[in-house]
Design an enzyme around this catalytic site. Structure first.
Site, mmCIF file in Angstrom:
data_model
loop_
_atom_site.group_PDB
_atom_site.id
_atom_site.type_symbol
_atom_site.label_atom_id
_atom_site.label_comp_id
_atom_site.label_asym_id
_atom_site.label_seq_id
_atom_site.Cartn_x
_atom_site.Cartn_y
_atom_site.Cartn_z
ATOM 1 N N HIS A 178 -20.296 -37.645 67.264
ATOM 2 C CA HIS A 178 -20.475 -36.373 67.968
ATOM 3 C C HIS A 178 -19.251 -35.461 67.880
ATOM 4 O O HIS A 178 -19.354 -34.273 68.107
ATOM 5 C CB HIS A 178 -20.928 -36.590 69.418
ATOM 6 C CG HIS A 178 -19.901 -37.216 70.292
ATOM 7 N ND1 HIS A 178 -19.763 -38.557 70.398
ATOM 8 C CD2 HIS A 178 -18.970 -36.670 71.086
ATOM 9 C CE1 HIS A 178 -18.777 -38.822 71.224
ATOM 10 N NE2 HIS A 178 -18.276 -37.690 71.663
ATOM 11 N N HIS A 240 -13.957 -41.501 65.178
ATOM 12 C CA HIS A 240 -13.669 -40.117 65.562
ATOM 13 C C HIS A 240 -12.355 -39.583 64.972
ATOM 14 O O HIS A 240 -12.324 -38.525 64.357
ATOM 15 C CB HIS A 240 -13.611 -39.982 67.084
ATOM 16 C CG HIS A 240 -14.829 -40.490 67.777
ATOM 17 N ND1 HIS A 240 -16.102 -40.182 67.351
ATOM 18 C CD2 HIS A 240 -14.990 -41.280 68.866
ATOM 19 C CE1 HIS A 240 -16.985 -40.767 68.156
ATOM 20 N NE2 HIS A 240 -16.332 -41.438 69.068
#
Ligand code: NAD
Length: 487
Positions: A178, A240
């Protein structure tokens, strides 16, 4: 500036795990926001699929609850919510058994975009893929969305990729990170590749170093036992922080096309040098009186002997022409001073200062903030205003997206809603490809194996601090300093 809404084709989005925490907090509210923005076609359907027995009405009540909890009051009047709930359906299915699959096969349409969101434990991915196939539910164009964690090492990631590949081609698999859905992260690509200003300076000759920080204030309480099997390296760095590093370091792709972008990211991961043990600092937060009586990491993890890190800082080097000699310092941790994520590109000194040893001189920094207040700031030196000679001062050129895009920033889509719409559109640019994930694990595995073999213990740090003392030394010994962690 009002953001444009580009229509998407009619779709059936099946959310396996539709009653779970992620669906409630992110996926369903995100879909509601897309509906509000006018992006949901009239005949689009959201089909919750989970283990619990429930009818459409029961699931709609759950969705309405999620919307009232996670959407601002002014954006959810009864009439709008009722229209949104008209798109929502539910089927009880068991990923591991046969219950519910014929019902699902009856409901899911073949002549619209089909997307299946696997918001369940990764152990169920294979079962879902196999049953979707066996029951003839997923057509040849169907897309599946899979959540992190994508494996816990190279071997398990390969196994997961192989399992999915039995039923879906790479072009159908959307591995979500995300962070890649954030406005700022995509803007990083726009700033780099749509402006002439930065690219000539974007290399080891002009960039002194890069800092990537993802700091959280929360601990692992509540999911300590799960987190303890993972740790900051697996939970944050491998995915990430690695993705952010790739976007900073990659070469310009020949086109803004999913595989062209992902090919360039992959090259960065493959060019990462082995990290030396003394270029890594691992930490665990302490508890006790200084923490206001809050539990320590090992208490949260329910394992007094745990050696898992809740903090990690590391110096990473990229062995290629562009970056040789420019360190990338990465750090991430829990229970830190502030919740703040930032990429800072710190430029070198001017080759010669015509102002002499002028106090006040600071290096130019391009700071890319992911949270809070997404935006970019470029610090530049100017003359301090007023008489009194030539004194320098630093001013920020601020590109705050909240201001640029709407009065209060609420027009900026959340990462999840943007990524889900990319799935419906069939655009994989912001999703990780299987070989990228495997390459990232191939780099991560020996680092973890190294500290496990040495029996390294993480260093303690106080909650509310910036991490262990040793992490300061990691950059100090190179004559540099960390940027302050602040909101
Ligand atoms: P959760 O435990 O809250 O929900 C799990 C969901 O899966 C429930 O809807 C449950 O009914 C369903 N389920 C469980 N077993 C099933 C079965 N046999 N058949 C059909 N459905 C079944 O989990 P979550 O927190 O929503 O996480 C879902 C996934 O997303 C996990 O892979 C997790 O790692 C990942 N993830 C979650 C978060 C988060 O913030 N919650 C963040 C990132 C990634």
């Amino acid at each position: 500036m009002v953001s444009r809404v580009i229509p998407v084709d009619p779709f059936d989005l099946v959310i396996f795990g539709g009653t779970g925490d992620l669906a409630r907090r992110k996926i369903l509210p995100g879909l509601y926001r897309r509906f509000l923005a006018g992006q949901m076609p009239d005949d689009a359907r959201i089909i919750g699929a989970a283990r619990g027995e429930m009818d459409d009405e029961g699931f709609r009540a759950l969705v309405a609850d999620a919307v009232s909890e996670f959407i601002a009051e002014g954006k959810r009047d009864g009439e709008t919510l009722a229209r949104f709930l008209g798109h929502v359906h539910y089927v009880a299915v068991d990923a591991k058994g046969e219950a519910g699959w014929t019902d699902l096969a009856r409901i899911v349409r073949k002549d619209v975009v089909q997307a299946f969101y696997f918001s369940v434990a990764p152990a169920l991915f294979g079962d879902l893929a196999e049953r979707l196939h066996r029951h003839g539910i997923a057509g040849p164009e169907a897309r599946i969305v899979v959540e992190k964690p994508f494996g816990r090492d190279l071997e398990s990631a390969k196994a997961l990729n192989a399992t999915l590949a039995e039923h879906f081609s790479e072009g159908q698999i959307y591995r979500i990170d995300h962070y890649l859905g954030k406005e700022t992260v995509q803007n990083l690509m726009a700033v780099r590749f749509a402006n002439i200003l930065f690219e000539p300076l974007w290399n080891a000759r002009h960039v002194d170093h890069v800092q990537i920080t993802v700091a959280e204030t929360v601990g692992v309480g509540g999911r300590g036992a799960y987190y303890d099997r993972s740790g900051a390296m697996r939970d944050m760095v491998q995915n990430h922080l690695m993705q952010l590093l790739c976007l900073i370091a990659m070469e310009p792709p020949y086109r803004f096309d999913p595989d062209a972008v992902r090919d360039e990211k992959l090259k960065v991961i493959r060019a990462l040098q082995e990290v030396r043990p003394d270029d890594i600092v691992r930490g665990q937060y302490r508890g006790g009186p200084k923490a206001g009586g809050a539990p320590s990491y090992v208490e949260d993890a329910e394992d007094p002997a745990s050696r898992t890190e809740s903090y990690i800082a590391m110096k990473v080097q990229i062995a290629n022409w562009r970056w040789k000699g420019t360190p990338f310092y990465l750090r991430t941790g829990k229970k830190l001073r502030a919740r703040a994520s930032e990429i800072a590109v710190v430029f070198k000194e001017v080759p010669h200062s015509i102002f002499g040893e002028e106090e006040g001189w600071r290096e130019n920094v391009l700071s890319i903030r992911l949270q809070p207040n997404e935006g970019m700031t470029l610090s530049v030196m100017i003359k301090e205003p007023g008489p009194g000679g030539m004194r320098l001062t630093e001013v920020p050129l601020d590109m705050s997206f909240a201001e640029a895009l709407g009065e209060d920033g609420t027009d900026i889509p959340d990462a999840y809603e943007r990524l889900i719409m990319d799935v419906i559109r069939g655009n994989q640019t912001l999703f990780m490809r299987g070989d990228e994930v495997e390459a990232a694990w191939a780099w991560t595995d020996p680092i973890i194996a190294g500290w496990e073999a040495r029996g390294d213990r993480p260093k303690g740090y106080d909650p509310g601090s910036s991490g262990p003392e040793d992490a300061l030394m990691l950059v100090h010994r190179d004559g540099r300093r960390w940027r302050e962690i602040r909101e």
